[in-house]
Motif scaffolding. Structure first.
Motif, PDB file in Angstrom:
ATOM      1  N   GLN A   1       0.935  -1.453   0.266  1.00 53.30           N
ATOM      2  CA  GLN A   1      -0.170  -0.097   0.178  1.00 53.30           C
ATOM      3  C   GLN A   1       0.893   1.329   0.146  1.00 53.30           C
ATOM      4  N   ALA A   2       1.673   1.323   0.394  1.00 52.39           N
ATOM      5  CA  ALA A   2       3.131   2.391   0.582  1.00 52.39           C
ATOM      6  C   ALA A   2       3.720   2.406  -0.621  1.00 52.39           C
ATOM      7  N   LEU A   3       4.261   1.063  -1.146  1.00 55.01           N
ATOM      8  CA  LEU A   3       5.348   1.753  -1.943  1.00 55.01           C
ATOM      9  C   LEU A   3       4.095   1.973  -3.000  1.00 55.01           C
ATOM     10  N   LEU A   4       3.581   1.507  -3.784  1.00 52.42           N
ATOM     11  CA  LEU A   4       2.343   1.103  -5.167  1.00 52.42           C
ATOM     12  C   LEU A   4       1.255   1.985  -5.188  1.00 52.42           C
ATOM     13  N   MET A   5       0.554   2.213  -3.779  1.00 50.66           N
ATOM     14  CA  MET A   5      -0.604   3.055  -3.846  1.00 50.66           C
ATOM     15  C   MET A   5      -1.058   4.427  -2.982  1.00 50.66           C
ATOM     16  N   ALA A   6       0.546   4.897  -2.161  1.00 47.47           N
ATOM     17  CA  ALA A   6       0.534   6.139  -1.625  1.00 47.47           C
ATOM     18  C   ALA A   6      -0.531   5.927  -0.608  1.00 47.47           C
ATOM     19  N   ASP A   7      -0.675   4.968   0.145  1.00 44.94           N
ATOM     20  CA  ASP A   7      -1.770   4.327   0.809  1.00 44.94           C
ATOM     21  C   ASP A   7      -1.174   4.440   2.191  1.00 44.94           C
ATOM     22  N   GLY A   8      -0.912   5.759   3.092  1.00 47.05           N
ATOM     23  CA  GLY A   8       0.630   5.709   3.990  1.00 47.05           C
ATOM     24  C   GLY A   8       1.807   6.074   3.753  1.00 47.05           C
ATOM     25  N   GLY A   9       2.044   6.948   4.690  1.00 44.24           N
ATOM     26  CA  GLY A   9       4.053   7.517   4.154  1.00 44.24           C
ATOM     27  C   GLY A   9       4.978   6.129   4.359  1.00 44.24           C
ATOM     28  N   VAL A  10       5.581   6.863   3.108  1.00 40.22           N
ATOM     29  CA  VAL A  10       7.003   5.227   2.903  1.00 40.22           C
ATOM     30  C   VAL A  10       7.681   5.938   4.207  1.00 40.22           C
ATOM     31  N   THR A  11       8.209   6.923   5.143  1.00 37.09           N
ATOM     32  CA  THR A  11       8.757   7.481   6.032  1.00 37.09           C
ATOM     33  C   THR A  11       8.243   6.685   7.338  1.00 37.09           C
ATOM     34  N   ALA A  12       6.648   6.597   7.075  1.00 34.99           N
ATOM     35  CA  ALA A  12       6.062   6.103   7.955  1.00 34.99           C
ATOM     36  C   ALA A  12       5.340   4.888   8.163  1.00 34.99           C
ATOM     37  N   LEU A  13       6.156   3.709   7.300  1.00 39.67           N
ATOM     38  CA  LEU A  13       6.437   2.630   6.571  1.00 39.67           C
ATOM     39  C   LEU A  13       6.518   1.561   8.366  1.00 39.67           C
ATOM     40  N   GLY A  14       7.300   2.296   9.243  1.00 41.17           N
ATOM     41  CA  GLY A  14       7.326   1.442  10.466  1.00 41.17           C
ATOM     42  C   GLY A  14       6.583   2.129  12.033  1.00 41.17           C
ATOM     43  N   THR A  15       6.088   3.010  11.501  1.00 40.38           N
ATOM     44  CA  THR A  15       4.953   3.784  12.626  1.00 40.38           C
ATOM     45  C   THR A  15       3.824   2.674  12.233  1.00 40.38           C
ATOM     46  N   ASN A  16       3.635   2.381  10.681  1.00 38.32           N
ATOM     47  CA  ASN A  16       1.852   1.782  10.369  1.00 38.32           C
ATOM     48  C   ASN A  16       2.375   0.840  10.443  1.00 38.32           C
ATOM     49  N   ILE A  17       3.172  -0.355   9.844  1.00 40.97           N
ATOM     50  CA  ILE A  17       3.421  -1.891  10.720  1.00 40.97           C
ATOM     51  C   ILE A  17       3.342  -1.604  11.886  1.00 40.97           C
ATOM     52  N   THR A  18       4.172  -0.918  12.975  1.00 37.55           N
ATOM     53  CA  THR A  18       4.237  -1.356  14.723  1.00 37.55           C
ATOM     54  C   THR A  18       2.220  -1.180  15.404  1.00 37.55           C
ATOM     55  N   LEU A  19       1.921  -0.005  14.953  1.00 38.74           N
ATOM     56  CA  LEU A  19       0.693   0.272  15.021  1.00 38.74           C
ATOM     57  C   LEU A  19      -0.722  -0.975  14.619  1.00 38.74           C
ATOM     58  N   MET A  20      -0.553  -1.117  13.267  1.00 35.33           N
ATOM     59  CA  MET A  20      -1.456  -2.640  13.105  1.00 35.33           C
ATOM     60  C   MET A  20      -1.319  -4.013  12.809  1.00 35.33           C
ATOM     61  N   ALA A  21       0.199  -4.044  12.208  1.00 32.75           N
ATOM     62  CA  ALA A  21       1.032  -5.216  11.937  1.00 32.75           C
ATOM     63  C   ALA A  21       1.304  -5.663  13.290  1.00 32.75           C
ATOM     64  N   VAL A  22       1.275  -4.636  14.222  1.00 28.86           N
ATOM     65  CA  VAL A  22       2.050  -5.231  15.654  1.00 28.86           C
ATOM     66  C   VAL A  22       1.503  -5.113  16.983  1.00 28.86           C
ATOM     67  N   VAL A  23       0.904  -3.950  17.162  1.00 32.97           N
ATOM     68  CA  VAL A  23      -0.316  -3.733  18.396  1.00 32.97           C
ATOM     69  C   VAL A  23      -1.629  -4.033  18.396  1.00 32.97           C
ATOM     70  N   ALA A  24      -2.106  -3.956  16.655  1.00 35.01           N
ATOM     71  CA  ALA A  24      -3.507  -4.588  16.474  1.00 35.01           C
ATOM     72  C   ALA A  24      -3.769  -6.121  16.798  1.00 35.01           C
ATOM     73  N   VAL A  25      -2.773  -6.461  16.474  1.00 34.64           N
ATOM     74  CA  VAL A  25      -2.012  -8.337  16.233  1.00 34.64           C
ATOM     75  C   VAL A  25      -2.102  -8.787  17.550  1.00 34.64           C
ATOM     76  N   VAL A  26      -1.758  -8.167  18.323  1.00 34.25           N
ATOM     77  CA  VAL A  26      -1.057  -8.826  19.761  1.00 34.25           C
ATOM     78  C   VAL A  26      -1.838  -8.289  20.665  1.00 34.25           C
ATOM     79  N   ALA A  27      -2.649  -7.257  20.660  1.00 28.51           N
ATOM     80  CA  ALA A  27      -3.687  -6.799  21.448  1.00 28.51           C
ATOM     81  C   ALA A  27      -4.783  -8.072  21.644  1.00 28.51           C
ATOM     82  N   SER A  28      -5.573  -7.705  20.133  1.00 28.32           N
ATOM     83  CA  SER A  28      -6.298  -8.778  20.067  1.00 28.32           C
ATOM     84  C   SER A  28      -5.647 -10.425  20.357  1.00 28.32           C
ATOM     85  N   TRP A  29      -4.691 -10.568  19.452  1.00 26.97           N
ATOM     86  CA  TRP A  29      -4.084 -12.360  20.207  1.00 26.97           C
ATOM     87  C   TRP A  29      -4.538 -13.031  21.903  1.00 26.97           C
TER      88      TRP A  29
END
Length: 228
Positions: free
Chosen positions: A94-122
């Motif tokens: 999404q960040a590289l091909l669709m400009a959905d979320g910033g490239v420099t903010a990719l780490g932030t988005n992964i941390t929020l959605m792929a780490v925090v959301a996953v860990v919290a829900s599990w």
């Protein structure tokens, strides 16, 4: 929930990038225990569904819209480590091909959605399953509860990051109120989608639901014990 470029300062963005990279590294090792020849295709389907689901925004009022995060859905269907990889892959594309979320903010988005959301829900789903009766009919509702709580959890962590390195002249308390308020509403949609999808898979192929493999194994064992 996609954070754009320039919303957080460089040190904070770098720090979340380090966290995201470390989390993906751990997930790569952990996913080996979750995937096999039967469940590996499920991971691809989950990533594809989340990618498509995040493209659909639903209105929540006052000109604000939300979309599926997918952390709970992925964690319960394919396991938390594999879920982290699925969400990370989606966010990178999404960040590289669709400009959905910033490239420099990719780490932030992964941390929020792929780490925090996953860990919290599990954590919520696994914790509820430990204290409640082990019944197949409870899996989908518990998945919905986990999904609902994962969204404001990610929003709260974003507010923490904004308080540390936010560049906009906005009071952190106001950001917290707005983020938790709107993302609680968005969490309702997340819960409904997650419960429906997990419930559908539980009805047809419960053996493919990572969060309910013990129930599927017990059911299969009972079937084998029934005399022909």
């Amino acid at each position: 929930m996609h954070v754009p470029d320039g919303f957080l300062d460089a040190p904070t963005s770098v720090a979340t990038g380090v966290v995201a990279a470390a989390a993906v590294g751990v997930a790569l090792k952990g996913a080996r225990r979750e995937l096999d020849d039967r469940t590996a295709p499920m991971a691809g389907l989950v990533a594809t569904f989340i990618f498509a689901g995040q493209m659909i925004n639903f209105p929540v009022g006052a000109g604000t819209s939300g979309h599926l995060l997918g952390g709970a859905l992925a964690a319960i269907l394919v396991g938390p480590f594999t879920a982290c990889l699925c969400l990370s892959a989606v966010l990178i594309v999404q960040a590289l091909l669709m400009a959905d979320g910033g490239v420099t903010a990719l780490g932030t988005n992964i941390t929020l959605m792929a780490v925090v959301a996953v860990v919290a829900s599990w954590a919520v789903f696994h914790g509820l399953r430990r204290v409640l009766p082990s019944r197949p009919g409870l899996v989908a509702p518990l998945a919905g509860v986990a999904a609902f709580l994962s969204v404001p959890a990610a929003a709260a962590v974003f507010t923490l990051l904004f308080g540390i390195g936010g560049v906009a002249p906005v009071d952190t308390g106001d950001v917290l109120t707005a983020m938790l308020g709107w993302h609680t509403v968005i969490g309702v949609g997340e819960a409904v989608i997650t419960a429906l999808v997990v419930g559908a898979v539980m009805t047809t192929r419960p053996d493919l639901v990572h969060g309910a493999r013990d129930l599927a194994a017990a059911t299969e064992l009972e079937i084998r014990k029934v005399p022909a």
